[in-house]
Write a protein that holds these residues in place. Structure first.
Motif, PDB file in Angstrom:
ATOM      1  N   GLU A  27       0.828  -1.191   0.000  1.00  0.00           N
ATOM      2  CA  GLU A  27       0.000   0.000   0.000  1.00  0.00           C
ATOM      3  C   GLU A  27       0.873   1.256   0.000  1.00  0.00           C
ATOM      4  OE1 GLU A  27      -0.566  -2.543   2.191  1.00  0.00           O
ATOM      5  OE2 GLU A  27      -2.352  -3.341   1.246  1.00  0.00           O
ATOM      6  N   GLU A  28       2.000   1.216   0.701  1.00  0.00           N
ATOM      7  CA  GLU A  28       2.884   2.374   0.798  1.00  0.00           C
ATOM      8  C   GLU A  28       4.037   2.341  -0.221  1.00  0.00           C
ATOM      9  OE1 GLU A  28       4.345   2.620   4.734  1.00  0.00           O
ATOM     10  OE2 GLU A  28       2.354   2.594   5.637  1.00  0.00           O
ATOM     11  N   PHE A  29       4.113   1.309  -0.987  1.00  0.00           N
ATOM     12  CA  PHE A  29       5.256   1.120  -1.900  1.00  0.00           C
ATOM     13  C   PHE A  29       5.417   2.280  -2.894  1.00  0.00           C
ATOM     14  CE2 PHE A  29       7.046  -0.601  -5.872  1.00  0.00           C
ATOM     15  CZ  PHE A  29       8.290  -0.991  -5.409  1.00  0.00           C
ATOM     16  N   VAL A  30       4.337   2.654  -3.560  1.00  0.00           N
ATOM     17  CA  VAL A  30       4.414   3.682  -4.596  1.00  0.00           C
ATOM     18  C   VAL A  30       4.771   5.029  -3.992  1.00  0.00           C
ATOM     19  CG1 VAL A  30       3.099   4.956  -6.326  1.00  0.00           C
ATOM     20  CG2 VAL A  30       2.804   2.499  -6.118  1.00  0.00           C
ATOM     21  N   SER A  31       4.124   5.417  -2.906  1.00  0.00           N
ATOM     22  CA  SER A  31       4.389   6.740  -2.326  1.00  0.00           C
ATOM     23  C   SER A  31       5.804   6.814  -1.739  1.00  0.00           C
ATOM     24  CB  SER A  31       3.342   7.085  -1.279  1.00  0.00           C
ATOM     25  OG  SER A  31       3.385   6.151  -0.215  1.00  0.00           O
ATOM     26  N   SER A  32       6.265   5.750  -1.100  1.00  0.00           N
ATOM     27  CA  SER A  32       7.616   5.781  -0.522  1.00  0.00           C
ATOM     28  C   SER A  32       8.680   5.780  -1.622  1.00  0.00           C
ATOM     29  CB  SER A  32       7.818   4.595   0.437  1.00  0.00           C
ATOM     30  OG  SER A  32       7.802   3.377  -0.273  1.00  0.00           O
ATOM     31  N   THR A  33       8.453   5.059  -2.698  1.00  0.00           N
ATOM     32  CA  THR A  33       9.417   5.024  -3.794  1.00  0.00           C
ATOM     33  C   THR A  33       9.491   6.383  -4.479  1.00  0.00           C
ATOM     34  OG1 THR A  33       8.888   2.699  -4.175  1.00  0.00           O
ATOM     35  CG2 THR A  33      10.091   3.828  -5.912  1.00  0.00           C
ATOM     36  N   MET A  34       8.365   7.038  -4.707  1.00  0.00           N
ATOM     37  CA  MET A  34       8.347   8.343  -5.356  1.00  0.00           C
ATOM     38  C   MET A  34       9.038   9.404  -4.498  1.00  0.00           C
ATOM     39  SD  MET A  34       7.165   7.905  -8.286  1.00  0.00           S
ATOM     40  CE  MET A  34       6.731   9.475  -8.950  1.00  0.00           C
ATOM     41  N   SER A  35       8.918   9.295  -3.176  1.00  0.00           N
ATOM     42  CA  SER A  35       9.573  10.276  -2.304  1.00  0.00           C
ATOM     43  C   SER A  35      11.091  10.084  -2.292  1.00  0.00           C
ATOM     44  CB  SER A  35       9.001  10.200  -0.894  1.00  0.00           C
ATOM     45  OG  SER A  35       9.350   8.951  -0.311  1.00  0.00           O
ATOM     46  N   LYS A  36      11.566   8.895  -2.572  1.00  0.00           N
ATOM     47  CA  LYS A  36      13.011   8.615  -2.566  1.00  0.00           C
ATOM     48  C   LYS A  36      13.692   8.997  -3.895  1.00  0.00           C
ATOM     49  CE  LYS A  36      12.574   4.809   0.667  1.00  0.00           C
ATOM     50  NZ  LYS A  36      12.674   3.360   0.845  1.00  0.00           N
ATOM     51  N   LEU A  37      12.927   9.154  -4.957  1.00  0.00           N
ATOM     52  CA  LEU A  37      13.509   9.493  -6.262  1.00  0.00           C
ATOM     53  C   LEU A  37      13.952  10.953  -6.288  1.00  0.00           C
ATOM     54  CD1 LEU A  37      11.062   7.745  -8.750  1.00  0.00           C
ATOM     55  CD2 LEU A  37      13.404   7.087  -8.222  1.00  0.00           C
ATOM     56  N   PRO A  38      15.031  11.281  -7.049  1.00  0.00           N
ATOM     57  CA  PRO A  38      15.435  12.687  -7.166  1.00  0.00           C
ATOM     58  C   PRO A  38      14.428  13.467  -8.016  1.00  0.00           C
ATOM     59  CG  PRO A  38      16.771  11.318  -8.607  1.00  0.00           C
ATOM     60  CD  PRO A  38      15.904  10.390  -7.806  1.00  0.00           C
ATOM     61  N   GLU A  39      14.507  14.793  -7.934  1.00  0.00           N
ATOM     62  CA  GLU A  39      13.615  15.652  -8.720  1.00  0.00           C
ATOM     63  C   GLU A  39      13.823  15.376 -10.201  1.00  0.00           C
ATOM     64  OE1 GLU A  39      11.164  18.030  -8.412  1.00  0.00           O
ATOM     65  OE2 GLU A  39      11.107  17.301  -6.355  1.00  0.00           O
ATOM     66  N   TYR A  40      12.743  15.275 -10.905  1.00  0.00           N
ATOM     67  CA  TYR A  40      12.816  15.073 -12.359  1.00  0.00           C
ATOM     68  C   TYR A  40      13.013  16.431 -13.017  1.00  0.00           C
ATOM     69  CZ  TYR A  40      11.701  13.305 -16.972  1.00  0.00           C
ATOM     70  OH  TYR A  40      11.766  12.947 -18.294  1.00  0.00           O
ATOM     71  N   PRO A  41      14.099  16.589 -13.824  1.00  0.00           N
ATOM     72  CA  PRO A  41      14.330  17.902 -14.439  1.00  0.00           C
ATOM     73  C   PRO A  41      13.243  18.229 -15.465  1.00  0.00           C
ATOM     74  CG  PRO A  41      15.838  16.289 -15.355  1.00  0.00           C
ATOM     75  CD  PRO A  41      15.080  15.602 -14.249  1.00  0.00           C
TER      76      PRO A  41
END
Length: 150
Positions: free
Chosen positions: A25-39
């Motif tokens: 349930e938290e996989f998508v939100s936690s993964t997106m928060s760990k990714l760097p800013e997309y230029p």
């Protein structure tokens, strides 16, 4: 009992691996928060008119050069076909028939206008035995102060 049943009774079906509670349930939100800013996408710069037509101009210049080269080959082959190898002077006349060609070759082989004094003196002394002959041919009278030079 088969071999598989013996192994299952001895080891069991539990591997010891478990998924934590609420992981998916938290996989998508936690993964997106760990990714760097997309230029941001770079802004597309509008090309000028010259930048758009430059390849076509270059291609046209290339084809014009090829056309000129083929035209010269055609002219040269016509002169070569009409030339008679038994009479070289006639072939030279045919090749020099074009006024532009004649001017090009005449200018490249014509003697220079600035002949040095030694060559000029040599040519005059070879042609004339005395100054009086030179004076008669050209209607020129040499000044008396130069009479002693010869």
């Amino acid at each position: 009992m088969g071999k598989e049943d013996k192994l299952l009774s001895h080891a069991g079906r539990q591997t010891g691996m478990k998924v934590p509670e609420g992981y998916f349930e938290e996989f998508v939100s936690s993964t997106m928060s760990k990714l760097p800013e997309y230029p941001e996408r770079p802004k597309v710069v509008e090309m000028s008119r010259w930048q758009r037509i430059k390849p076509y101009v270059y291609m046209a210049a290339m084809f014009a050069g090829i056309w000129c080269m083929m035209k010269m080959f055609h002219i040269a082959s016509q002169n070569a076909q009409s030339a008679d190898l038994d009479n070289p002077p006639q072939s030279v006349v045919l090749a020099m028939d074009d006024s532009d060609t004649f001017e090009y070759f005449y200018e490249s082989t014509a003697p220079a206008d600035d002949i040095d004094d030694f060559e000029l003196e040599e040519a005059v002394t070879d042609d004339y035995a005395s100054i009086s002959e030179f004076e008669k041919d050209f209607g020129y009278e040499i000044k008396p102060e130069y009479d002693n030079i010869i």
